[in-house]
Structure formats: C-alpha cells, structure tokens
Design an enzyme around this catalytic site. Structure first.
Site, short mmCIF file in Angstrom:
data_model
loop_
_atom_site.label_atom_id
_atom_site.label_comp_id
_atom_site.label_asym_id
_atom_site.label_seq_id
_atom_site.Cartn_x
_atom_site.Cartn_y
_atom_site.Cartn_z
N TYR A 113 -2.13 15.93 12.00
CA TYR A 113 -1.35 14.88 12.40
C TYR A 113 -0.24 14.66 11.56
CZ TYR A 113 -0.20 9.68 12.59
OH TYR A 113 0.41 8.88 12.77
N ARG A 133 0.84 -1.11 -0.01
CA ARG A 133 0.15 -0.03 0.06
C ARG A 133 0.93 1.20 -0.06
NH1 ARG A 133 -0.81 2.72 5.29
NH2 ARG A 133 -2.56 3.56 4.50
#
Lengths: 346, 198
Positions: free
Chosen positions: A316, A223
């Site tokens: 984040y 991924r």
C-alpha cells in the site's frame, strides 16, 4: 530565533537536504522497533524546544523553497486547490489560525496587525505585505484558504461536520502521498479512507471518527503517519504518478542512501471557531537514509521496522520494489543493540 | 456495507408516497426496477416525469411498456448524455416536494446522483437501484478524462492513452472510479487486460 532559509529543489535536480539541526529535529515516527496502524492521536501540545512540535505550526529551513514548489504545482494543476461554496467561513477561520500562529511564534519573520476587520499581514521570507479586510474576499489576491496556504508549509484540508460524519469539502494538496483532492473532495471520512488496507477491519477508522466528531475548540490534536519516497519529491500525487512512478526503479545499492527517503507526515487537527469545521493539516518531512543513520538509534530502529513490516502495508505504501535494498543498506547500521523507548534521539 | 468503502450502496427504488413530483431517470434494465417499484402506486404515475434511455437494453423495448403506464411526462432519449442534458434542465426548475430516482447501470446512477448534488439535493435522499451490467465509469486521474462502460482492467484511457488500473475507489461527485497508470513503474510492459466487471 532567526531561521536560515535554504534554496533547494524538490524536483528535477533534487538539491534538497537537511542540515544537522534539521536532522536532529526530524519527527521520527517510531517509538518502538515495530509498526502497525493505531489511532495514535495525542493532544497537539507544545513539545521540546527546537523540535517540530515546539509550535502549533512549524516553519523550518525548507519554508521558502517548499512554497516555491507549491506555486509550481498550482501553476501546472489548479485542481490541487478546491473549496466547495459552503466552506468560505472555514477558509477565513483557517487564515486567522495560521496568521496568528505564525506571527506569534516567528515574530522575526511574520507580523499580523489587527484593527477590527482591518488586518495587515507582513511575510518577510516571501516578501509579502498585505492589507486586507477580514471577511471580504475581494481584498485578497486569492481566496482566503489559498492565500494563506501558499504561505504555509504542509497540505491543508477543511472538513465540514454534519450527519455525524466528517466531509472533506475543501483543501490545498500539493505534497501528498498518492491521494487526490480532486477525486476525494466531497467524500465523508469512511469514503476517503476507502483505499487503506487492514485498518478498516481493526476498527481504526470507526474509533478515529468518533474521537474527531468530539474535537473541542482550543484543544488541537496530532498524529504521525509515514511512508517512503524516492528522491526528495514533494509532489508524489496520483495525478503525476505516470511521471514519478518510474523513480522507484532507479534505486541501486550504490545510491540507496541518497535516493530513498523516509517521509513523515505530522497531521494535526483543529476545531475552528466560526464555522465549526475542522482543519486537517498534513505536513510532510523528508529525510534521506544517509541522514537518518547519523542518529544511531533511528538507523537501528528503522532497519527493524522496515524489515518486519507486513507485506500488505509495504504494498500500500509503494515500498515493495526497493524495500529489500533499503533493509540491506540499513542493516549495516544495526548492530543489534537494544533501542531506548520513545521517539527522540539518545 | 459495500466491500469498497467509497462505493455507494443502491438500496432499491422505493416510492415516496408524499412526493408531489416523482422525477425518475432510468437506463436500460432500470426500466424494470421502475415498473416493479411503482406497480403498487398507480396514482404516482400521474405525478411522474420519466426520462428513459434504452442503453444496453435496446432490443427489449421497455420504452413502450413505460409509456403504456401513462406517466405525466415521458422523455425518451437516444443516449445517456442526452438524458442528462434534459435531467439537468428539469433539476434547474424543480420545486420543493420533488423526489429524484435513478435506476440502471452504475455509471448512469452515478451521473444522476452527481447532477442532484450539483443542484443541492442530498445524495442520501435520492432513491437508487442498480440493474444491468457491472460496467464501471472511470476517470483517468492523470488527464481527468472519463471513460464509460469499462468492463476490463487495465483499460487504456480513451483520452490520453495511459493504460489504467481501476482502483476500488469511487467518487460520488465525479460519478466514477479512479483510474491510475498501471505501468508507471514498468513503462515497457502493459499487463494483458482482463474482463472484470461485466
């Protein structure tokens, strides 16, 4: 295919850059004009020729310089490489996986000769010629995981499977996006992902864990993940955050194209044969904004992704301080034209 | 599940009736958890090795009450550190059938669980109960020093001085929350500390 290895730095004077070929093969992670977390896992099958997915382990023009940077990190902080005692079989599994893959796909640079347990490894670019006995740690200058990952681009984690969970029980982590192996070693899958916002609530980690527990040998998966980094710094560790964090305040409209980098992680997972552990590799690719916009589709698309990113994700990923300046820069390369589906350049 | 996914859950002490030896490490108000849990198991006290440090509960004098229940061995310690030294020595020679218990503040439970892990005890097999303050044990990610009984954030690292934001991320192995520089991006400013975890 002989690779021309560059001499460049990822700290201090930051001489890192991508050649036009390296830009073209950059693993751009957005297949549409917006981004949200997803379990975007696919089979780690051979991709297009010359792409970052052509081979299971990708070696590129930054190889030699990245390995020098890793050696510097380890010299300053040996805790970046740790392995719990029960992981030694998985370490040997990893050494086999990497040596076999590198020798098979880059025979000009690496050769492996096996005669039973007597192995002979030659690494041309780093000038290493090592005979050793597979399974006997005393015949290598480092433990097997450290030995081979000092010679392979990307961070590597070895993950044990027990009690229907995955456990981060070994790794070498010198090019990370703000997480600490020393802190996370020994944690299970949900625990080491604890600081990630939003994704827990939409069930991403439950589904990913279920999928990975069933990972089959010989069927690796991959991924892409992404963040952004100021300066082409590989070692953006929490350990050194008090030293590099200030970089985020140095972006100006004049230097944004050169200083701000998209950082893409090609993450791949393999089931290992002897230990039944899982290799989790995290290979970081960096590209400057001024390099990225040389691919018109990517300049347009990344402008739209960054402009519309949810604030929690921007926080984040640590982008908040320089996000607007980067969006402003990219807007000059976005004429509003539609973008074609998929990752690759037009 | 805890809102902090890496933070352990402390389900409460529950006596393992089949244990040959109850190895109990209690701190401060954790004494009350031990007294309550073992109230219905009078036979268990004769198979108990009990380590206790009064910690924050010194005036309450739980140690006399504990000793009054006549555990097989009772070790009273002046500090958590000395308790851990004794606990590690006992774990070194512990035998099959030993059940480990921890009760008290989170930093104490964490240290007991980490000692158990280091001795090959599965963390899920350790019976735990949180009593007393919500103070956190914190590790500075920069210099790796530990700071005990942290109730404020940011907290200056007791070792290297960097002002630390306490992340909601907990390591069982280190028995600590992660402390990360709060002003790396604004070196000239340190936000005022707030009391968060009393």
């Amino acid at each position: 295919m002989t690779i021309q290895f560059k001499t460049e730095t990822f700290r201090d004077d930051f001489t890192f850059s991508n050649s036009p070929e390296a830009i073209h093969r950059f693993p751009f992670p957005f297949d549409k004009d917006e981004y949200m977390y997803a379990v975007n896992i696919e089979q780690h099958m051979p991709g297009p020729v010359k792409s970052a997915f052509e081979f299971p382990i990708d070696i590129d023009e930054h190889y030699v310089s990245e390995m020098k940077d890793r050696a510097l990190v380890l010299k300053q902080d040996p805790l970046r490489c740790q392995s719990l005692p029960h992981m030694i079989t998985a370490e040997w599994d990893l050494l086999e996986l990497l040596m076999e893959s590198m020798a098979k796909n880059y025979p000009e640079h690496f050769t492996l000769t096996r005669d039973g347990d007597s192995w002979h490894w030659v690494n041309g670019p780093l000038g290493i010629d090592q005979k050793f006995t597979f399974g006997d740690t005393s015949t290598l200058p480092y433990p097997p995981m450290e030995y081979i990952t000092r010679q392979c681009q990307g961070d590597f984690n070895l993950i044990d499977q027990r009690n229907d969970n995955l456990w981060m029980d070994a790794g070498i982590v010198t090019t990370q996006a703000d997480w600490s192996l020393d802190f996370d070693i020994g944690m299970n899958f949900m625990e080491w992902h604890a600081p990630v916002p939003l994704a827990h609530d939409i069930g991403v980690f439950d589904r990913a864990l279920k999928f990975l527990l069933n990972l089959q040998q010989g069927r690796p998966v991959r991924r892409l993940n992404w963040t952004m980094t100021i300066n082409p710094r590989l070692d953006t560790s929490p350990e050194n955050y008090h030293k590099w964090g200030v970089d985020r305040t140095t972006v100006t409209p004049e230097n944004v194209g050169n200083k701000v980098h998209l950082r893409v992680e090609l993450q791949a997972l393999w089931r290992l044969p002897r230990s039944n552990a899982i290799v989790f590799s995290i290979r970081a690719y960096l590209i400057k904004m001024e390099e990225l916009v040389t691919i018109p589709k990517w300049g347009r698309r990344f402008h739209r992704v960054l402009r519309d990113l949810k604030p929690e994700l921007a926080d984040y990923k640590g982008l908040t301080r320089y996000r607007q300046m980067t969006v402003d820069y990219l807007s000059k390369f976005d004429d509003g034209a539609p973008t074609s589906p998929g990752f690759f350049p037009d | 599940m805890s809102a902090i996914k890496s933070r352990p859950i402390y389900p409460g002490l529950k006596v393992d009736e089949r244990a040959k030896r109850h190895l109990v490490a209690a701190e401060g108000e954790g004494a009350l958890a031990v007294l309550e849990a073992f109230a219905d198991a009078p036979d268990a006290w004769s198979r108990m090795t009990l380590l206790y440090t009064p910690g924050g509960s010194a005036p309450a004098n739980h140690s006399e009450t504990l000793q009054g229940r006549a555990p097989d061995a009772f070790h009273l310690h002046p500090t958590r550190q000395t308790l851990m030294t004794r606990l590690n020595a006992l774990l070194d020679t512990a035998t099959m059938g030993t059940r480990l218990y921890a009760a008290g503040v989170e930093g104490h439970i964490g240290e007991v669980v980490a000692a158990g892990l280091a001795h090959g005890v599965d963390h899920l097999s350790i019976r735990t109960e949180h009593r007393g303050s919500l103070a956190r044990r914190v590790q500075c990610v920069h210099c790796k020093g530990f700071i005990d009984d942290v109730t404020i954030s940011p907290v200056p690292c007791a070792h290297c001085g960097v002002p630390l934001f306490v992340r909601d991320h907990y390591s069982r192995r280190l028995a600590a929350f992660q402390g990360v520089s709060i002003n790396a991006e604004t070196p000239d400013e340190v936000p005022a500390s707030e009391e968060l975890y009393k």
